[in-house]
Design a protein around this motif. Structure first.
Motif, PDB file in Angstrom:
ATOM      1  N   GLY A   7      28.171 -48.398 -11.311  1.00  0.00           N
ATOM      2  CA  GLY A   7      27.774 -49.555 -10.514  1.00  0.00           C
ATOM      3  C   GLY A   7      26.380 -49.413  -9.932  1.00  0.00           C
ATOM      4  N   TRP A   8      26.003 -48.215  -9.521  1.00  0.00           N
ATOM      5  CA  TRP A   8      24.654 -48.008  -8.990  1.00  0.00           C
ATOM      6  C   TRP A   8      23.607 -47.932 -10.094  1.00  0.00           C
ATOM      7  N   THR A   9      24.021 -47.692 -11.321  1.00  0.00           N
ATOM      8  CA  THR A   9      23.070 -47.667 -12.432  1.00  0.00           C
ATOM      9  C   THR A   9      22.528 -49.067 -12.718  1.00  0.00           C
ATOM     10  N   ILE A  10      23.345 -50.076 -12.517  1.00  0.00           N
ATOM     11  CA  ILE A  10      22.914 -51.456 -12.785  1.00  0.00           C
ATOM     12  C   ILE A  10      21.802 -51.894 -11.839  1.00  0.00           C
ATOM     13  N   PRO A  11      21.965 -51.798 -10.501  1.00  0.00           N
ATOM     14  CA  PRO A  11      20.863 -52.212  -9.625  1.00  0.00           C
ATOM     15  C   PRO A  11      19.622 -51.344  -9.770  1.00  0.00           C
ATOM     16  N   LEU A  12      19.815 -50.067 -10.086  1.00  0.00           N
ATOM     17  CA  LEU A  12      18.655 -49.208 -10.305  1.00  0.00           C
ATOM     18  C   LEU A  12      17.851 -49.680 -11.514  1.00  0.00           C
ATOM     19  N   GLY A  13      18.541 -50.038 -12.575  1.00  0.00           N
ATOM     20  CA  GLY A  13      17.855 -50.559 -13.759  1.00  0.00           C
ATOM     21  C   GLY A  13      17.172 -51.878 -13.495  1.00  0.00           C
ATOM     22  N   LEU A  14      17.830 -52.745 -12.739  1.00  0.00           N
ATOM     23  CA  LEU A  14      17.201 -54.024 -12.410  1.00  0.00           C
ATOM     24  C   LEU A  14      15.995 -53.835 -11.493  1.00  0.00           C
ATOM     25  N   LEU A  15      16.046 -52.824 -10.625  1.00  0.00           N
ATOM     26  CA  LEU A  15      14.895 -52.519  -9.777  1.00  0.00           C
ATOM     27  C   LEU A  15      13.718 -52.030 -10.610  1.00  0.00           C
ATOM     28  N   LEU A  16      13.998 -51.178 -11.596  1.00  0.00           N
ATOM     29  CA  LEU A  16      12.926 -50.722 -12.491  1.00  0.00           C
ATOM     30  C   LEU A  16      12.332 -51.880 -13.274  1.00  0.00           C
ATOM     31  N   ALA A  17      13.177 -52.784 -13.742  1.00  0.00           N
ATOM     32  CA  ALA A  17      12.681 -53.948 -14.476  1.00  0.00           C
ATOM     33  C   ALA A  17      11.835 -54.836 -13.566  1.00  0.00           C
ATOM     34  N   ARG A  18      12.252 -54.986 -12.314  1.00  0.00           N
ATOM     35  CA  ARG A  18      11.470 -55.789 -11.364  1.00  0.00           C
ATOM     36  C   ARG A  18      10.102 -55.159 -11.107  1.00  0.00           C
ATOM     37  N   MET A  19      10.062 -53.832 -11.040  1.00  0.00           N
ATOM     38  CA  MET A  19       8.773 -53.155 -10.882  1.00  0.00           C
ATOM     39  C   MET A  19       7.888 -53.401 -12.094  1.00  0.00           C
ATOM     40  N   GLY A  20       8.487 -53.473 -13.275  1.00  0.00           N
ATOM     41  CA  GLY A  20       7.720 -53.786 -14.476  1.00  0.00           C
ATOM     42  C   GLY A  20       7.159 -55.196 -14.450  1.00  0.00           C
ATOM     43  N   TYR A  21       7.962 -56.160 -13.974  1.00  0.00           N
ATOM     44  CA  TYR A  21       7.457 -57.528 -13.850  1.00  0.00           C
ATOM     45  C   TYR A  21       6.310 -57.609 -12.846  1.00  0.00           C
ATOM     46  N   ASP A  22       6.429 -56.876 -11.748  1.00  0.00           N
ATOM     47  CA  ASP A  22       5.345 -56.849 -10.762  1.00  0.00           C
ATOM     48  C   ASP A  22       4.087 -56.222 -11.336  1.00  0.00           C
ATOM     49  N   GLU A  23       4.240 -55.233 -12.191  1.00  0.00           N
ATOM     50  CA  GLU A  23       3.098 -54.590 -12.828  1.00  0.00           C
ATOM     51  C   GLU A  23       2.379 -55.560 -13.767  1.00  0.00           C
ATOM     52  N   VAL A  24       3.136 -56.412 -14.426  1.00  0.00           N
ATOM     53  CA  VAL A  24       2.525 -57.411 -15.310  1.00  0.00           C
ATOM     54  C   VAL A  24       1.707 -58.411 -14.492  1.00  0.00           C
ATOM     55  N   ARG A  25       2.262 -58.823 -13.351  1.00  0.00           N
ATOM     56  CA  ARG A  25       1.550 -59.790 -12.513  1.00  0.00           C
ATOM     57  C   ARG A  25       0.318 -59.182 -11.866  1.00  0.00           C
ATOM     58  N   ALA A  26       0.372 -57.921 -11.462  1.00  0.00           N
ATOM     59  CA  ALA A  26      -0.758 -57.300 -10.762  1.00  0.00           C
ATOM     60  C   ALA A  26      -1.928 -57.073 -11.715  1.00  0.00           C
ATOM     61  N   ALA A  27      -1.707 -56.449 -12.829  1.00  0.00           N
ATOM     62  CA  ALA A  27      -2.715 -56.182 -13.864  1.00  0.00           C
ATOM     63  C   ALA A  27      -3.950 -55.488 -13.311  1.00  0.00           C
ATOM     64  N   ASP A  28      -3.795 -54.728 -12.239  1.00  0.00           N
ATOM     65  CA  ASP A  28      -4.924 -53.981 -11.675  1.00  0.00           C
ATOM     66  C   ASP A  28      -4.927 -52.528 -12.113  1.00  0.00           C
ATOM     67  N   SER A  29      -3.884 -52.072 -12.716  1.00  0.00           N
ATOM     68  CA  SER A  29      -3.812 -50.667 -13.104  1.00  0.00           C
ATOM     69  C   SER A  29      -4.609 -50.428 -14.379  1.00  0.00           C
ATOM     70  N   ALA A  30      -4.777 -49.165 -14.715  1.00  0.00           N
ATOM     71  CA  ALA A  30      -5.592 -48.800 -15.865  1.00  0.00           C
ATOM     72  C   ALA A  30      -4.937 -49.231 -17.180  1.00  0.00           C
ATOM     73  N   GLN A  31      -3.633 -49.039 -17.311  1.00  0.00           N
ATOM     74  CA  GLN A  31      -2.923 -49.403 -18.527  1.00  0.00           C
ATOM     75  C   GLN A  31      -1.708 -50.255 -18.174  1.00  0.00           C
ATOM     76  N   PRO A  32      -1.913 -51.527 -17.839  1.00  0.00           N
ATOM     77  CA  PRO A  32      -0.760 -52.335 -17.411  1.00  0.00           C
ATOM     78  C   PRO A  32       0.237 -52.607 -18.533  1.00  0.00           C
ATOM     79  N   GLU A  33      -0.239 -52.673 -19.770  1.00  0.00           N
ATOM     80  CA  GLU A  33       0.671 -52.981 -20.873  1.00  0.00           C
ATOM     81  C   GLU A  33       1.673 -51.857 -21.085  1.00  0.00           C
ATOM     82  N   LEU A  34       1.176 -50.618 -21.110  1.00  0.00           N
ATOM     83  CA  LEU A  34       2.053 -49.477 -21.343  1.00  0.00           C
ATOM     84  C   LEU A  34       3.013 -49.277 -20.175  1.00  0.00           C
ATOM     85  N   THR A  35       2.498 -49.342 -18.969  1.00  0.00           N
ATOM     86  CA  THR A  35       3.346 -49.133 -17.792  1.00  0.00           C
ATOM     87  C   THR A  35       4.412 -50.213 -17.692  1.00  0.00           C
TER      88      THR A  35
END
Length: 83
Positions: A7-35
Motif C-alpha cells: 500500500g505504501w509503494t503506490i503513493p511512493l510511486g505516484l510521488l516520484l511520478a509527480r516529481m517527474g511532472y514537476d521536472e518537465v514543467r520547470a525545465a531549469d535543470s541541466a538534463q530535464p529530459e533524462l531526469t
C-alpha cells in the motif's frame, strides 16, 4: 504487514511520478529530459508494482528474512519405478 508495504509503494510511486511532472514543467535543470524520464518511469512502474502486490499477484515472492527449505527427500516415484 505485506498489504501495508504494498500500500505504501503506490503513493511512493505516484510521488516520484509527480516529481517527474514537476521536472518537465520547470525545465531549469541541466538534463530535464533524462531526469523527467527516469522519475516518471520509475514512479509509474513502482505504483504498478504496488498495485499488483496489493491484489496478491506477487504473493510468490518470498518476504525478506524468511528462509524457504528446498525439498531434499528423494523422489519416491523414481525409486518405485527402478525396482
Amino acid at each position: 504487514m505485506a498489504k501495508l508495504l504494498w500500500g505504501w509503494t503506490i503513493p511512493l510511486g505516484l510521488l516520484l511520478a509527480r516529481m517527474g511532472y514537476d521536472e518537465v514543467r520547470a525545465a531549469d535543470s541541466a538534463q530535464p529530459e533524462l531526469t523527467a524520464t527516469l522519475l516518471l518511469t520509475c514512479g509509474l512502474l513502482s505504483a504498478l508494482l504496488g498495485l499488483t502486490g496489493m491484489t496478491g499477484v506477487l504473493a510468490w515472492i518470498p518476504r525478506p528474512g524468511r528462509t524457504h527449505r528446498l525439498c531434499t527427500a528423494p523422489n519416491r516415484d523414481a525409486a518405485a519405478q527402478s525396482r
